[in-house]
Enzyme design. Structure first.
Site, PDB file in Angstrom:
ATOM      1  N   ASP A 223      -2.092   6.484  -4.986  1.00 46.11           N
ATOM      2  CA  ASP A 223      -0.851   6.075  -4.326  1.00 46.11           C
ATOM      3  C   ASP A 223      -0.712   6.745  -2.950  1.00 46.11           C
ATOM      4  OD1 ASP A 223       1.785   4.691  -4.811  1.00 46.11           O
ATOM      5  OD2 ASP A 223       2.556   6.711  -4.478  1.00 46.11           O
ATOM      6  N   GLU A 289      -8.129  -2.261  10.124  1.00 46.07           N
ATOM      7  CA  GLU A 289      -9.123  -1.369  10.734  1.00 46.07           C
ATOM      8  C   GLU A 289      -8.946   0.063  10.188  1.00 46.07           C
ATOM      9  OE1 GLU A 289      -7.184  -3.538  12.402  1.00 46.07           O
ATOM     10  OE2 GLU A 289      -8.778  -4.999  12.792  1.00 46.07           O
TER      11      GLU A 289
HETATM   12  C1  NOJ Z   1       3.644   3.109  -3.334  1.00 45.91           C
HETATM   13  C2  NOJ Z   1       3.983   2.436  -4.609  1.00 45.91           C
HETATM   14  O1  NOJ Z   1       3.179   1.292  -4.749  1.00 45.91           O
HETATM   15  C3  NOJ Z   1       5.455   2.100  -4.575  1.00 45.91           C
HETATM   16  O2  NOJ Z   1       5.822   1.323  -5.685  1.00 45.91           O
HETATM   17  C4  NOJ Z   1       6.241   3.390  -4.516  1.00 45.91           C
HETATM   18  O3  NOJ Z   1       7.613   3.091  -4.337  1.00 45.91           O
HETATM   19  C5  NOJ Z   1       5.768   4.258  -3.364  1.00 45.91           C
HETATM   20  N1  NOJ Z   1       4.334   4.343  -3.285  1.00 45.91           N
HETATM   21  C6  NOJ Z   1       6.280   5.668  -3.506  1.00 45.91           C
HETATM   22  O4  NOJ Z   1       5.577   6.296  -4.560  1.00 45.91           O
END
Ligand code: NOJ
Length: 566
Positions: A223, A289
């Site tokens: 993430d 990119e």
């Molecule tokens: C990206 C995740 O895909 C999203 O759902 C989340 O709100 C944010 N990161 C924060 O963790």
């Protein structure tokens, strides 16, 4: 514990396709666990529910190669699982530790790898690390990004250390009364940011990663990985023009720091100690990119280029051209059209052409062909194989807390709309749950848009996904061949060739008709002599055929994969 991984690998993955190359050649399926299948009747999806439905994903179903589980860890749920309070455990909402081990075992038995979602940029403020850190307890004292106030504001309150803003609106700093300092958060204030410059933080993350690998996990979606590092002196970001507070800053010091590639290499080394594993990074607000630049061996990075385009051959051609330029050489891209943060593509694309409303099923079938034949690893979001679209969820039923909290300066949308339960059958609540009420409402079209109904219909979206995935698995050029856009196509027709660099005979041509009219298409010749034959089409009634292997007639929104006929 390493032994356990070995046992699972040997007993389970013997028949798996592709060996260690699966992350490149295979198809990955994203499961949003709360919405996949509820086994215990509490209205929320869970791990036993996923186990019960593995056959939908296995050889006799979609036949995907890996499944990615959105977060399954304990969480107060303020960002629905992306605010983690224990990275090494299973949230009892989803089942037990034993349920998780059973899921890995049962997936492996079917030749399906398991990818977990790692949220390592931040934790929940309920995480014991944060609770100890705010009380300055060793060894956690400096594990988060703590800074003193920069004086006081006009009302005499502590002023944040700099001008950084949160993605969800407001300052990216909150004052903690317990510690008497500000902590940094790119997302909600309940998601404090870890300080990856502290060696003990990195060591703890690596230990956590090893724990999951020892339990048999095959890879991780990481993430917001490009946010891990911030400038050590928290310098203020330069200003620029933009429509939101976030856009009015050039994010020079709070994301994408120069030391990131070295950190990634160290994380990769930890994962690489387990052969056959992979990682895929979620690029936060980056370009194609930028994604390509951070892609490495067995480390993919999501590229959002295809996800942003309207339904037109020119738009997809431009996206593919940009991707191919950025991911030149050996860099391996991903292909994604939908996920849990974005509108579902079937309804988005069907509404994306001014003055035309397109048939959602036909768009979903044609989009599947585009997604699954790109150069890159395709990621299928649960339910897209049914042509699911966004669901109108009233705001008082929303389960996306940031949606309710963001200020007027932030154009957030309600992600509940694309996270609704999976429809399995025409029964009550589409067979998702036996509870009186599912955790989130289902779409209004589930009487026909469900797995059981579509499995029995050759012209369904599901049947098209199965056919195209089978064609991909049978054709090496579609898995890792080069991609060349074909020229001289009629308006609103897109065609590209996928060809194996090492085998002259391994070649495929993909043709998709985007426009409202049927199209008569003269095909470019295959390498060497001969013509083309149809391998698979989005439509079955009638199935597409070629004339002399050199011409094809396609209906509106029809797509076809051809292979060289020698
Ligand atoms: C990206 C995740 O895909 C999203 O759902 C989340 O709100 C944010 N990161 C924060 O963790």
């Amino acid at each position: 514990m390493i032994g356990m991984r070995g046992t699972q690998a040997v007993s389970g993955l013997v028949g798996a396709r592709f060996g260690d190359d699966w992350w490149r050649r295979g198809v990955v399926y994203q499961i949003y666990p709360r919405s996949f299948a509820d086994s215990d009747g509490d209205g929320t999806g869970d791990l036993p529910g996923i186990i019960d439905h593995l056959d939908h994903l296995g050889r006799d179903g979609l036949d995907v190669d890996a499944l990615w589980l959105s977060p399954i860890y304990p969480s107060p749920g303020l960002d629905i699982g992306y605010d983690v309070s224990d990275h090494s455990a299973i949230d009892p909402l989803f089942g037990t530790e034993a349920d998780f081990d059973r899921l890995v075992f049962q997936a492996h038995r079917r030749g399906i790898r398991v990818i977990l979602d790692l949220v390592m940029n931040h934790t929940s403020d309920a995480h014991p690390w944060f609770q100890a850190s705010r009380r300055r307890e060793a060894p956690y004292t400096d594990w988060y990004i703590w800074h003193d106030a920069r004086g006081t504001d006009r009302r005499g309150r502590p002023a944040p250390p700099n001008d950084w803003v949160s993605w969800f609106g407001g300052p990216a700093w909150s004052f903690d009364e317990v510690r008497g300092q500000f902590f940094h958060h790119t997302f909600l204030r309940e998601q404090p940011e870890l300080d990856w410059r502290v060696p003990a933080v990195e060591a703890a993350q690596v230990a956590m990663i090893r724990g999951w690998l020892d339990r048999g996990v095959d890879g991780f979606r990481v993430d917001t990985f490009n946010v891990f590092l911030k400038h050590a002196d928290v310098l203020p970001n330069p200003r620029r023009r933009g429509s939101t507070a976030w856009a009015r800053q050039h994010h020079q010091y709070d994301i994408d720091q120069p030391e990131l590639p070295d950190l990634l290499a160290r994380l990769r080394a930890a994962v690489d100690a387990y052969p056959g594993t992979m990682t895929v990074g979620e690029m936060f607000v980056g370009t194609t990119e930028g994604a390509a630049a951070l892609t490495g061996e067995r480390h993919l990075v999501f590229d959002w280029e295809l996800m942003t385009r309207p339904w037109s051959a020119a738009a997809f051609r431009a996206a593919i051209r940009r991707r191919e330029r950025a991911f030149a050489d050996a860099r391996w891209p991903t292909a994604v059209l939908s996920n849990h943060d974005q509108p579902r593509h079937a309804s988005r694309l069907a509404a994306s052409v001014p003055g035309r409303t397109l048939d959602q099923d036909a768009v979903a079938r044609a989009a599947a062909m585009l997604l699954l034949t790109q150069r890159g690893t395709p990621f299928v979001y649960y339910g897209e194989e049914l042509g699911m679209g966004d669901v109108d969820v009233p705001i008082d039923e929303s389960i996306d807390p940031p949606a309710a909290r963001v200020g007027p300066d932030f154009p957030w949308w309600d992600r509940s709309r694309s996270r609704t339960p999976m429809p399995w059958s025409p029964e009550t609540h589409a067979g998702f749950t036996t509870a009186d009420r599912p955790w989130l409402r289902l779409g209004s079209d589930t009487a026909s848009r469900n797995v059981a109904t579509q499995a029995g219909a050759a012209d369904s979206v599901l049947a098209a996904y199965r056919r195209v995935i089978a064609a991909r698995h049978a054709t090496p050029a579609l898995q890792d061949g080069d991609l060349t856009l074909a020229r001289a196509m009629p308006d609103d027709v897109l065609a590209y060739r996928r060809s194996s660099p090492s085998d002259r005979h391994d070649e495929a041509l993909v043709v998709v008709a985007f426009g409202p009219e049927s199209a008569d298409i003269r095909l470019p010749g295959p390498r060497g002599r001969g013509g083309w034959r149809v391998l698979v089409g989005t439509d079955v009634d009638p199935p597409p055929t070629t004339e002399d292997g050199r011409r094809i007639h396609l209906q509106p929104l029809e797509g076809v994969i051809l292979v060289a006929d020698r």
